[in-house]
Design a protein around this motif. Structure first.
Motif, PDB file in Angstrom:
ATOM      1  N   GLU A 309      37.105  44.961  25.795  1.00 23.52           N
ATOM      2  CA  GLU A 309      36.477  43.704  26.195  1.00 23.52           C
ATOM      3  C   GLU A 309      36.386  43.564  27.711  1.00 23.52           C
ATOM      4  N   ARG A 310      37.503  43.793  28.394  1.00 20.04           N
ATOM      5  CA  ARG A 310      37.472  43.717  29.851  1.00 20.04           C
ATOM      6  C   ARG A 310      36.536  44.790  30.415  1.00 20.04           C
ATOM      7  N   SER A 311      36.556  45.982  29.797  1.00 19.52           N
ATOM      8  CA  SER A 311      35.716  47.073  30.327  1.00 19.52           C
ATOM      9  C   SER A 311      34.238  46.767  30.126  1.00 19.52           C
ATOM     10  N   ALA A 312      33.901  46.089  29.019  1.00 17.27           N
ATOM     11  CA  ALA A 312      32.499  45.708  28.807  1.00 17.27           C
ATOM     12  C   ALA A 312      32.061  44.703  29.875  1.00 17.27           C
ATOM     13  N   MET A 313      32.924  43.749  30.181  1.00 17.59           N
ATOM     14  CA  MET A 313      32.589  42.755  31.210  1.00 17.59           C
ATOM     15  C   MET A 313      32.514  43.426  32.587  1.00 17.59           C
ATOM     16  N   ALA A 314      33.319  44.474  32.783  1.00 19.82           N
ATOM     17  CA  ALA A 314      33.291  45.211  34.054  1.00 19.82           C
ATOM     18  C   ALA A 314      31.972  45.973  34.208  1.00 19.82           C
ATOM     19  N   VAL A 315      31.464  46.544  33.105  1.00 20.93           N
ATOM     20  CA  VAL A 315      30.175  47.240  33.157  1.00 20.93           C
ATOM     21  C   VAL A 315      29.101  46.262  33.622  1.00 20.93           C
ATOM     22  N   GLN A 316      29.139  45.062  33.046  1.00 19.82           N
ATOM     23  CA  GLN A 316      28.162  44.039  33.428  1.00 19.82           C
ATOM     24  C   GLN A 316      28.296  43.680  34.910  1.00 19.82           C
ATOM     25  N   ALA A 317      29.529  43.475  35.350  1.00 16.19           N
ATOM     26  CA  ALA A 317      29.768  43.107  36.762  1.00 16.19           C
ATOM     27  C   ALA A 317      29.271  44.205  37.696  1.00 16.19           C
ATOM     28  N   ALA A 318      29.511  45.466  37.323  1.00 14.81           N
ATOM     29  CA  ALA A 318      29.097  46.597  38.164  1.00 14.81           C
ATOM     30  C   ALA A 318      27.567  46.684  38.217  1.00 14.81           C
ATOM     31  N   GLN A 319      26.938  46.478  37.068  1.00 15.64           N
ATOM     32  CA  GLN A 319      25.474  46.535  37.049  1.00 15.64           C
ATOM     33  C   GLN A 319      24.873  45.393  37.871  1.00 15.64           C
ATOM     34  N   ASP A 320      25.505  44.241  37.803  1.00 14.49           N
ATOM     35  CA  ASP A 320      25.038  43.104  38.597  1.00 14.49           C
ATOM     36  C   ASP A 320      25.078  43.428  40.092  1.00 14.49           C
ATOM     37  N   CYS A 321      25.977  44.351  40.475  1.00 14.00           N
ATOM     38  CA  CYS A 321      26.085  44.741  41.885  1.00 14.00           C
ATOM     39  C   CYS A 321      25.268  45.998  42.183  1.00 14.00           C
ATOM     40  N   GLY A 322      24.447  46.402  41.238  1.00 14.98           N
ATOM     41  CA  GLY A 322      23.540  47.519  41.500  1.00 14.98           C
ATOM     42  C   GLY A 322      24.092  48.899  41.163  1.00 14.98           C
TER      43      GLY A 322
END
Ligand SMILES: [Fe+2]
Length: 345
Positions: A309-322
């Motif tokens: 769950e945390r890793s999925a949210m991290a993928v999103q956060a990383a993509q949001d930063c390009g």
């Protein structure tokens, strides 16, 4: 310490917001879905950062706010290891600590009301969920409730806390807000029994109607939904079997998002970098540690955590930063273990 006791009138539920300081990390216990906007407003008003949302057990009388808070704040959702609820991104067991910046709560497994009931104790107070109420105890007649287990939880765990420990329950139907261990020992009518058998008899004779919301709340709380389903749909998830082939690959960086205590307890994937989830925004933005790593080395980042769950949210956060070349381990270390993935201590 910042401490707020919030009340949901419809279900007579108490929700607790805790933080060690203004501007710091906050934790919420037993949030109610209908009140989520209020909690978020309060978190902003007090200049806090909500990092963890915890349920003491699977509730039958209201729908949990865990999923909505996760979606709004990207906080970590926490329950006990017995819980069968899907939304959870961190699971705790007896003896673990529930921590945020400046605060550490002892985790007590206190089954009886349900088999996934936990209490959380601090030096001067304990959050007892529905295990111990003010002048009452949580019913034990559904959701794998067990009066014998509850007797043990109350008498051998909670009542052994210091007498002056304040008791903050998950509910009160009379308007009481707080009690103490000593006061409950002396005055709680359910606790004036001599033997476990007398307690079992008392609890089994209660014949309570089912909670109004039970048929709605239990299924809703079982399936709040996972952050990782959307990430999988977008093709950004890697199975444990696929991830095993990537260990040691020169162009892949495994990044462990768990807390130190989780790493020590469950082990780590060899060669992985530790970057705790609460710092994810700092680490993935331009100039951040993971952003630099990806850009300077061209490595693909593979996030992992306990359940994915945390890793999925991290993928999103990383993509949001390009950062495009990021994936996560679906199902986390839990799935990795089930696939017999090797772990280092
Ligand atoms: Fe309950």
């Amino acid at each position: 310490m910042i401490f707020r006791q919030l009340f949901d009138n419809a279900s007579a539920t108490y929700t607790y917001l805790l933080a060690s300081r203004r501007g710091g990390e906050a934790l919420i216990i037993d949030p109610v879905l209908e009140k989520v906007e209020r909690y978020i407003q309060l978190v902003h008003e007090l200049d806090l950062k909500l990092v963890k949302a915890v349920d003491t057990h699977l509730h039958a009388d209201h729908i949990t706010g865990l999923g909505a808070l996760r979606d709004c704040t990207h906080c970590v959702t926490v329950m006990g290891e017995q819980s069968k609820v899907d939304v959870v991104s961190m699971r705790l067991a007896e003896g673990d600590k529930l921590t945020i910046e400046g605060l550490a709560l002892d985790v007590l497994y206190t089954p009886g009301h349900t088999d996934d009931s936990y209490s959380f104790a601090m030096r001067d107070r304990v959050f007892t969920g529905d295990t111990l109420l003010i002048r009452g105890t949580g019913r034990t007649d559904f959701q794998n409730g067990d009066p014998r287990a509850q007797f043990d939880s109350i008498f051998n765990k909670l009542l052994r806390l210091r007498e002056e420990t304040m008791v903050f329950p998950a509910h009160d139907y009379k308007g009481d807000t707080v009690s103490t261990i000593g006061e409950e020992k002396a005055c709680n009518p359910r606790l004036q029994v001599k033997t476990v058998d007398a307690y079992v008899e008392l609890m089994n004779a209660l014949n309570l109607p089912n909670p109004k919301m039970m048929d709605v709340a239990v299924p809703a709380n079982m399936r709040v939904g996972l952050a990782q389903e959307e990430i999988a749909r977008r093709g950004l998830a890697v199975s444990a079997a696929e991830a095993m082939m990537l260990v040691g690959a020169p162009d892949v960086a495994f990044v462990d998002l768990r807390e130190r205590a989780e790493r020590e307890k469950h082990g780590i994937i060899a060669g992985s970098i530790h970057a705790p989830y609460p710092d994810i925004q700092i680490n993935v933005r331009s100039g951040g540690m993971l952003n630099e790593l990806a850009r300077a080395t061209g490595k693909r980042i593979l996030f992992y955590c306990a359940f994915g769950e945390r890793s999925a949210m991290a993928v999103q956060a990383a993509q949001d930063c390009g950062l495009e070349s990021v994936r996560h381990l679906q199902g986390g270390i839990d799935a990795w273990k089930k696939a017999c993935g090797p772990l280092e201590r």
